[in-house]
Motif scaffolding. Structure first.
Motif, PDB file in Angstrom:
ATOM      1  N   UNK A   1      -0.847   4.123  16.350  1.00 50.34           N
ATOM      2  CA  UNK A   1      -1.681   4.118  17.556  1.00 50.34           C
ATOM      3  C   UNK A   1      -2.308   2.365  17.456  1.00 50.34           C
ATOM      4  N   UNK A   2      -2.261   1.962  18.802  1.00 51.49           N
ATOM      5  CA  UNK A   2      -2.793   0.698  19.016  1.00 51.49           C
ATOM      6  C   UNK A   2      -4.325   0.939  19.554  1.00 51.49           C
ATOM      7  N   UNK A   3      -5.123   0.160  19.587  1.00 49.30           N
ATOM      8  CA  UNK A   3      -6.337  -0.108  20.693  1.00 49.30           C
ATOM      9  C   UNK A   3      -6.224  -1.590  20.966  1.00 49.30           C
ATOM     10  N   UNK A   4      -6.223  -1.975  22.109  1.00 50.29           N
ATOM     11  CA  UNK A   4      -5.851  -2.964  22.621  1.00 50.29           C
ATOM     12  C   UNK A   4      -6.259  -3.487  23.979  1.00 50.29           C
ATOM     13  N   UNK A   5      -6.503  -4.618  24.313  1.00 47.99           N
ATOM     14  CA  UNK A   5      -6.909  -5.248  25.720  1.00 47.99           C
ATOM     15  C   UNK A   5      -5.758  -5.677  26.512  1.00 47.99           C
ATOM     16  N   UNK A   6      -4.657  -5.746  26.156  1.00 49.13           N
ATOM     17  CA  UNK A   6      -3.279  -6.234  26.963  1.00 49.13           C
ATOM     18  C   UNK A   6      -2.563  -5.027  27.015  1.00 49.13           C
ATOM     19  N   UNK A   7      -2.208  -4.543  28.003  1.00 44.55           N
ATOM     20  CA  UNK A   7      -1.384  -3.382  28.372  1.00 44.55           C
ATOM     21  C   UNK A   7       0.119  -3.707  27.970  1.00 44.55           C
ATOM     22  N   UNK A   8       0.444  -5.048  27.951  1.00 43.07           N
ATOM     23  CA  UNK A   8       2.030  -5.334  28.076  1.00 43.07           C
ATOM     24  C   UNK A   8       2.191  -5.984  26.731  1.00 43.07           C
ATOM     25  N   UNK A   9       1.067  -5.751  25.655  1.00 42.34           N
ATOM     26  CA  UNK A   9       1.549  -6.483  24.260  1.00 42.34           C
ATOM     27  C   UNK A   9       2.565  -5.848  23.525  1.00 42.34           C
ATOM     28  N   UNK A  10       2.910  -6.527  22.543  1.00 34.99           N
ATOM     29  CA  UNK A  10       4.012  -5.932  21.531  1.00 34.99           C
ATOM     30  C   UNK A  10       3.306  -4.645  20.669  1.00 34.99           C
ATOM     31  N   UNK A  11       1.943  -4.808  20.231  1.00 42.21           N
ATOM     32  CA  UNK A  11       1.445  -3.745  19.663  1.00 42.21           C
ATOM     33  C   UNK A  11       1.380  -2.389  20.772  1.00 42.21           C
ATOM     34  N   UNK A  12       1.052  -2.499  21.630  1.00 43.51           N
ATOM     35  CA  UNK A  12       0.871  -1.548  22.653  1.00 43.51           C
ATOM     36  C   UNK A  12       2.257  -0.933  22.866  1.00 43.51           C
ATOM     37  N   UNK A  13       3.486  -1.839  22.721  1.00 44.99           N
ATOM     38  CA  UNK A  13       4.849  -1.060  23.039  1.00 44.99           C
ATOM     39  C   UNK A  13       5.295  -0.513  21.734  1.00 44.99           C
ATOM     40  N   UNK A  14       5.008  -0.951  20.740  1.00 43.51           N
ATOM     41  CA  UNK A  14       5.543  -0.768  19.510  1.00 43.51           C
ATOM     42  C   UNK A  14       4.742   0.450  18.919  1.00 43.51           C
ATOM     43  N   UNK A  15       3.722   1.248  19.267  1.00 43.77           N
ATOM     44  CA  UNK A  15       3.123   2.160  18.658  1.00 43.77           C
ATOM     45  C   UNK A  15       3.470   3.531  19.201  1.00 43.77           C
ATOM     46  N   UNK A  16       3.231   4.498  18.926  1.00 46.04           N
ATOM     47  CA  UNK A  16       3.230   5.801  19.426  1.00 46.04           C
ATOM     48  C   UNK A  16       2.447   6.259  20.441  1.00 46.04           C
TER      49      UNK A  16
ATOM     50  N   UNK B   1       1.064  -1.160   0.138  1.00 45.88           N
ATOM     51  CA  UNK B   1      -0.049   0.090  -0.040  1.00 45.88           C
ATOM     52  C   UNK B   1       0.749   1.389   0.070  1.00 45.88           C
ATOM     53  N   UNK B   2       0.451   2.272  -0.458  1.00 51.64           N
ATOM     54  CA  UNK B   2       1.060   3.645  -0.438  1.00 51.64           C
ATOM     55  C   UNK B   2       0.952   3.988   0.865  1.00 51.64           C
ATOM     56  N   UNK B   3       2.086   4.582   1.293  1.00 54.11           N
ATOM     57  CA  UNK B   3       2.060   5.083   2.982  1.00 54.11           C
ATOM     58  C   UNK B   3       1.959   6.513   2.800  1.00 54.11           C
ATOM     59  N   UNK B   4       0.840   7.000   3.293  1.00 45.43           N
ATOM     60  CA  UNK B   4       0.643   8.423   3.059  1.00 45.43           C
ATOM     61  C   UNK B   4       0.827   9.175   4.277  1.00 45.43           C
ATOM     62  N   UNK B   5       1.562  10.458   3.932  1.00 46.68           N
ATOM     63  CA  UNK B   5       2.081  11.403   5.024  1.00 46.68           C
ATOM     64  C   UNK B   5       0.581  11.891   5.801  1.00 46.68           C
ATOM     65  N   UNK B   6       0.947  12.352   7.137  1.00 43.64           N
ATOM     66  CA  UNK B   6       0.092  13.035   7.922  1.00 43.64           C
ATOM     67  C   UNK B   6      -1.086  11.913   8.234  1.00 43.64           C
ATOM     68  N   UNK B   7      -0.966  10.578   8.447  1.00 46.50           N
ATOM     69  CA  UNK B   7      -2.021   9.447   8.480  1.00 46.50           C
ATOM     70  C   UNK B   7      -1.978   9.193   9.926  1.00 46.50           C
ATOM     71  N   UNK B   8      -2.903   8.733  10.433  1.00 49.70           N
ATOM     72  CA  UNK B   8      -2.945   8.014  11.780  1.00 49.70           C
ATOM     73  C   UNK B   8      -3.066   6.567  11.299  1.00 49.70           C
ATOM     74  N   UNK B   9      -2.346   5.614  11.657  1.00 48.17           N
ATOM     75  CA  UNK B   9      -2.164   4.354  11.422  1.00 48.17           C
ATOM     76  C   UNK B   9      -2.632   3.414  12.549  1.00 48.17           C
ATOM     77  N   UNK B  10      -4.059   3.270  12.809  1.00 53.44           N
ATOM     78  CA  UNK B  10      -4.596   2.822  13.788  1.00 53.44           C
ATOM     79  C   UNK B  10      -4.524   1.020  13.749  1.00 53.44           C
ATOM     80  N   UNK B  11      -4.138   0.537  14.494  1.00 58.15           N
ATOM     81  CA  UNK B  11      -4.164  -1.230  14.745  1.00 58.15           C
ATOM     82  C   UNK B  11      -5.119  -1.521  15.760  1.00 58.15           C
TER      83      UNK B  11
END
Length: 613
Positions: free
Chosen positions: A375-390, A334-344
């Motif tokens: 950014x991540x929306x997640x149910x596990x505070x210690x998860x990889x996704x939480x640790x690796x997003x802004x 995919x084309x990565x767009x400037x000034x975009x919120x990538x939400x997992x």
């Protein structure tokens, strides 16, 4: 998928390993096994089916040891069988493995040329033989593991023991979650901290590429297997360990009924009276004010939550939003767009495709010097996704054990509407009246969920009409279209009835051909601007002999009649209807599954946390 437990202690740990496996049963599996070191021998037991089968065998054999590893397997390479179950052994080496070794075939051919014989069809056995071969030239078990890990391609977490090293457990993390449980005179590993909560609430979360050496008194961690590094010990709130069924027959039913409280917890972190709290995501305000669009990446149920967020983003705050399945997004360049919120969005924060898509996006944005926010929306505070997003926003649902997501989904929706309100505020695209209306609705939502749950017996009676059915349609419009998809997903994954969700406006473009006297059609009918059009769709179904099962707003004017069953749902704001209408489709799917006699909490072929492709 799959589960790892291991430990080294002064006491016998066989029962600890079995208990850990039981606490990982929610992940989905088809066989279980363990290996213990006792008097410089590897003692192994494996069984197909439930952990209780393994438990009976271990007790019958009276197996014990102070060092051991255990595993629940979800078949990828090779059918479910004892010979394919973990742990796998090569000489005095025993290993357990989560994930996939993508280049196992070429390694297997090399090992066979060296004279190694394989007893299983798995990709895992090559790792055991590789370690055994490396020990011919390496001084220690750790050195051997360190040497072979760079040869492995794919996603894997490993637990390794050796009969000649009775006080040493080696752990490896590469794109598959693994934690260390810290005790007094003992240490443990687990693919999920829930497996270890009965014995410790202190954890070290391994990072990608970490190799750890555990003894009874010490933990050494090496980043990428070479550089000694200290990882922080984090203490987990004891409340996280409350994962029992209590008075409920299944975890799924318990978790359905926990939704009012889970929703209350999730919104309380963000709201103060009828406004957003000043400190809610305040550190992200500047980045939010600068974004031009949102790209949501998710899988399964989380993808459906993202679809609803698209409606909210574009209709409430006029911000473009795209939603894509992670397994497609990561492979289509995919084309990565400037000034975009990538939400997992992910319940576990370890979903393999979503994590890979996130990492690839970050890498490509950095290479092109693009300004993106993750950014991540997640149910596990210690998860990889939480640790690796802004930034991250937690869904405070508590542990969800049932494979079919319920409270994790509705709290994701709550978190998403809160995020949209925050972004809208940061970009000054919401006035106080709009915020006030939605926030009041959110505070009222837990009560509406509780009132909706009171229709349980009514929904149970309707579910009896589905037991002999083989197909079902779910229809909704607007934000209820993704709930139709979610309802169909729930029904198919736990009752094994083929079900499809459709936007009701698409009925005449194909699905109507399926409607006959034997086709139940579930309609989601909130009080919104699309209600009259939805009623027209209902007429189209009835004209073809379809039987309607309608979850309708109490003010909708829809009434019972021949082959039209109606459950009246308490009125809720149209913006929040997706949260409320999740409840009846969850209850319907649950009761149909129970009546059909399926394994509700652990449906066939499925896993709770999909940590491999």
């Amino acid at each position: 998928m799959c589960g790892i437990v291991g430990g080294v202690a002064e006491r016998n740990i066989s029962e600890i390993l079995i208990e850990g496996l039981k606490r990982l049963e929610y992940r989905g599996y088809d066989s279980a096994g363990l290996a213990l070191i006792n008097e410089q021998q590897v003692l192994r037991e494996r069984r197909v089916g439930k952990v209780v089968n393994l438990e009976d065998a271990v007790r019958t054999q009276n197996l014990s040891g102070n060092l051991g590893i255990a595993h629940t397997r979800w078949a990828t390479h090779g059918k479910p069988s004892e010979v394919n179950a973990h742990p796998h052994i090569s000489g005095k080496v025993a290993i357990v493995h989560n994930g996939i070794i993508e280049n196992y075939a070429e390694i297997k051919a090399e090992l066979e040329a060296l004279g190694y014989q394989f007893s299983s069809q798995t990709d895992t056995e090559v790792v055991a033989h590789l370690i055994a071969e490396a020990l011919k030239t390496q001084a220690t078990l750790f050195d051997a593991v360190q040497q072979i890990v760079p040869r492995l391609k794919g996603a894997f977490a490993l637990g390794v023991i050796h009969a000649d090293y009775p006080d040493e457990l080696i752990a490896v993390r590469e794109n598959s979650p693994l934690v260390i449980g810290v005790g007094i005179g003992e240490h443990f590993i687990g693919s999920d901290q829930l497996a270890l909560l009965p014995i410790t609430n202190r954890f070290i979360y391994l990072e990608e590429g970490d190799i750890a050496r555990l003894t009874r008194t010490n933990v050494e961690i090496f980043a990428h297997g070479t550089n000694r590094i200290e990882r922080p010990i984090k203490e987990l709130d004891a409340a996280v360990s409350h994962a029992s069924k209590g008075e409920y027959k299944h975890f799924m039913l318990k978790e359905i009924y926990e939704q009012p409280e889970a929703l209350q917890q999730t919104i309380s972190q963000a709201l103060n009276g009828n406004r957003l709290r000043d400190d809610f995501l305040s550190h992200a305000e500047q980045d939010f004010s600068n974004i031009d669009q949102i790209q949501i990446i998710a899988c399964g149920t989380s993808y459906h939550a993202g679809m609803i967020a698209k409606y909210w983003s574009e209709q409430l705050i006029d911000l473009p939003c795209q939603v894509e399945i992670a397994s497609e997004f990561r492979y289509r360049s995919p084309v990565i767009m400037n000034r975009t919120l990538y939400l997992c969005i992910s319940q576990s924060g370890e979903t393999a495709d979503s994590l890979a898509a996130l990492r690839d996006t970050q890498k490509r944005a950095k290479a092109k010097d693009l300004n993106i926010t993750t950014m991540a929306i997640c149910n596990v505070a210690t998860s990889s996704m939480v640790r690796e997003t802004d930034y991250h926003l937690l869904t405070l649902a508590g542990p969800e054990i049932g494979v079919a997501s319920t409270k994790a989904f509705t709290t994701q929706l709550a978190a998403l509407i809160l995020l949209i309100l925050k972004i809208g505020t940061a970009k000054q695209r919401l006035d106080e009246a709009e915020i006030d209306c939605i926030v009041k609705g959110l505070w009222h939502c837990p009560k509406v969920l509780s009132e909706t749950l009171q229709h349980n017996q009514e929904i149970l009676r309707l579910s009896e009409l589905f037991v002999e059915k083989q197909h079902c349609l779910f229809l909704g419009r607007g934000t209820l279209y993704p709930i139709a998809l979610e309802g169909a997903l729930k029904l198919k994954e736990i009752s094994y009835i083929h079900a499809e969700g459709y936007a009701a406006g698409e009925l005449k473009h194909g699905p109507l051909a399926l409607v006959d006297n034997d086709m139940p059609v579930v309609i989601l009918a909130p009080q919104d601007s699309m209600l009259d059009k939805l009623k027209s769709n209902m007429e189209e179904v009835q004209a073809r002999g379809g039987e309607l099962f309608i979850f309708a707003d109490e003010n909708s004017g829809i009434v019972e009649k021949d082959r039209q069953h109606v459950v009246k749902i308490p009125h809720i704001s149209a913006w929040l209807a997706p949260i409320v209408y999740s409840i009846p489709v969850q209850l319907l799917s649950y009761h149909v599954a129970v009546l059909r006699g399926t394994d509700v909490d652990q449906p066939r072929n499925l896993a709770k946390s999909v940590t491999v492709e």
